[in-house]
Motif scaffolding. Structure first.
Motif, short mmCIF file in Angstrom:
data_model
loop_
_atom_site.label_atom_id
_atom_site.label_comp_id
_atom_site.label_asym_id
_atom_site.label_seq_id
_atom_site.Cartn_x
_atom_site.Cartn_y
_atom_site.Cartn_z
N ASN A 156 82.25 -21.36 24.31
CA ASN A 156 83.37 -21.25 25.26
C ASN A 156 83.81 -19.80 25.43
O ASN A 156 84.56 -19.48 26.36
N TYR A 157 83.39 -18.92 24.52
CA TYR A 157 83.88 -17.54 24.53
C TYR A 157 82.79 -16.50 24.80
O TYR A 157 83.06 -15.30 24.83
N GLY A 158 81.55 -16.92 24.93
CA GLY A 158 80.46 -15.98 25.22
C GLY A 158 80.03 -15.17 24.02
O GLY A 158 79.34 -14.15 24.16
N GLY A 159 80.40 -15.56 22.82
CA GLY A 159 79.99 -14.83 21.61
C GLY A 159 80.72 -15.42 20.41
O GLY A 159 81.66 -16.22 20.58
N VAL A 160 80.30 -15.03 19.20
CA VAL A 160 80.93 -15.59 17.99
C VAL A 160 82.31 -14.98 17.79
O VAL A 160 82.46 -13.76 17.75
N ILE A 161 83.33 -15.83 17.65
CA ILE A 161 84.69 -15.37 17.35
C ILE A 161 84.87 -15.51 15.83
O ILE A 161 84.93 -16.63 15.31
N PRO A 162 84.93 -14.39 15.09
CA PRO A 162 84.92 -14.44 13.62
C PRO A 162 85.98 -15.37 13.03
O PRO A 162 85.70 -16.16 12.12
N GLU A 163 87.20 -15.29 13.54
CA GLU A 163 88.32 -16.11 13.04
C GLU A 163 87.99 -17.61 13.16
O GLU A 163 88.21 -18.39 12.23
N LEU A 164 87.43 -17.99 14.31
CA LEU A 164 87.08 -19.40 14.52
C LEU A 164 85.92 -19.79 13.62
O LEU A 164 85.88 -20.89 13.07
N ALA A 165 84.96 -18.87 13.46
CA ALA A 165 83.77 -19.18 12.64
C ALA A 165 84.19 -19.53 11.21
O ALA A 165 83.73 -20.53 10.65
N SER A 166 85.11 -18.74 10.63
CA SER A 166 85.49 -19.02 9.24
C SER A 166 86.25 -20.35 9.13
O SER A 166 86.06 -21.10 8.18
N ARG A 167 87.06 -20.65 10.15
CA ARG A 167 87.78 -21.94 10.11
C ARG A 167 86.82 -23.11 10.17
O ARG A 167 87.00 -24.10 9.46
N VAL A 168 85.80 -23.00 11.02
CA VAL A 168 84.85 -24.13 11.14
C VAL A 168 83.99 -24.24 9.87
O VAL A 168 83.68 -25.35 9.43
N HIS A 169 83.64 -23.10 9.25
CA HIS A 169 82.92 -23.17 7.97
C HIS A 169 83.75 -23.98 6.97
O HIS A 169 83.23 -24.82 6.24
N GLN A 170 85.05 -23.67 6.96
CA GLN A 170 85.98 -24.33 6.03
C GLN A 170 85.96 -25.86 6.25
O GLN A 170 85.98 -26.63 5.29
#
Ligand code: KG4
Ligand code: ZN
Length: 333
Positions: free
Chosen positions: A37-51
């Motif tokens: 949805n954002y055209g690239g990896v959003i670091p903040e979102l990535a860590s939340r989804v890993h969690q």
């Protein structure tokens, strides 16, 4: 005997694998689609989804391998390089899991692991070999002398090859990650239809920022004449872009192989899934009498099987780390 559970969480894939005495018996990968949805990896979102993903993915890997957590001998994790918030989830989970089960911890360098993915299946390369490691964050030609004795002999001075694919795809209005989509459209296009600038970089290094700019100007100029230029020529543009990137990558690899007199040649990392690169490498192998090693698709992009494989060799040497270990976004090779 060793049963190792390995965790990979350096970017946007939450992955857990089990390695039983050098054999991968589970490799579960949870992809994060939210970044599209954002055209690239959003670091903040990535860590939340890993969690959110980490516990279910651990359970699934243990189930697939038919292993009880009490049968594990070690816990391995990616220490870096990668996104700090993403790495933190994997490292913290690994530390807690190892502490609770009283198991030794093994830290793995993500870039070493991409290369050691070649030891998952047969045939395995013989040392010394050259590995072109091409991912979203790295482009390196590595001289691999032993499992953990590796030397970078060439690398990108700016963008990585995966970035060149993804950023060009963005210019073509394709969703993230665009690399696989360029590959798909390229299959029906003419690779020699359009020409893009070739970087003039000395030694065994690469540069892709000028290439990206040349595609940008090319599209801007053509769209002035025909606003539908991209839609009408998508397959040919993708085929030409892929041809140029692969040409740049293989040219330096050829130079490195010649300079060092090495005929054992491997590719690794997400971009090694690219069909043009795979075919180009096989053609070069025939021409130069190389033995080439191309990973199975599932071991090209980020996965924990490669972390588990690297951990297997560290376990043999009893190379463990303490609970004080921390993730490193930039890690020494
Ligand atoms: O190794 P990887 O999964 O993650 C990093 O460590 O960066 O590599 C991801 C990169 C992305 O840039 C993606 O577009 C690219 O690999 N990629 C491809 C293909 N499959 C993945 N690029 C070109 N063609 C492909 N088939
Ligand atoms: Zn990677």
């Amino acid at each position: 005997m060793s049963v190792i559970l390995a965790i990979e969480s350096s970017c946007d894939e939450t992955s857990v694998a089990i390695c039983n005495n050098g054999k991968i018996t589970a490799n579960v990968i949870a992809n994060q689609t939210i970044h599209q949805n954002y055209g690239g990896v959003i670091p903040e979102l990535a860590s939340r989804v890993h969690q959110q993903n980490i516990v279910p993915v651990i359970h699934q890997a243990l189930l697939n391998a038919k292993v009880n957590k009490n049968e594990l001998n070690a816990v391995a994790f990616t220490q870096g390089p990668g996104l700090l918030g993403s790495l933190l989830v994997g490292v913290s989970f690994a530390k807690s899991f190892a502490l609770a089960l009283d198991l030794p911890l093994i830290s793995v360098n993500h870039m070493h692991a991409h290369i050691l993915a070649h030891f998952i299946d047969d045939p395995k390369p013989e040392f010394p070999f050259l590995c072109l490691t091409v991912s979203g964050g790295h482009t390196q030609i590595v001289l691999v002398k032993d499992y953990f004795d590796m030397e970078i002999i060439g690398e990108t001075l700016d963008d990585a090859a995966g970035e060149a694919f993804d950023k060009t795809a963005k210019l073509l209005k394709l969703p993230y990650p665009g690399g696989p989509l360029i590959d798909k459209h390229a299959k029906d296009g003419d690779p020699l239809m359009f020409k893009f600038g070739e970087p003039q970089i000395r030694d065994l290094n690469y540069s892709f920022s000028g290439f990206k700019t040349s595609v940008l100007y090319f599209i801007r100029d053509r769209e002035k004449e025909n606003p539908n230029f991209i839609a009408e020529n998508l397959n040919d543009i993708c085929a030409s872009v892929q041809y140029s990137i692969v040409f740049i990558l293989l040219n330096k690899l050829k130079k490195a192989a010649k300079q060092l007199g090495i005929k054992e040649i491997a590719i690794a990392g997400g971009v090694s899934a690219n069909s043009g690169l795979r075919t180009g490498l096989r053609d070069l192998a025939n021409e130069h009498n190389w033995n080439v090693y191309i990973p199975a698709f599932e071991y090209c992009t980020d996965n924990a099987a490669m972390i588990a494989m690297a951990a297997h060799y560290k376990y043999i040497n009893k190379e463990f780390v303490g609970q004080g270990i921390a993730p490193l976004s930039r890690m020494e090779f």
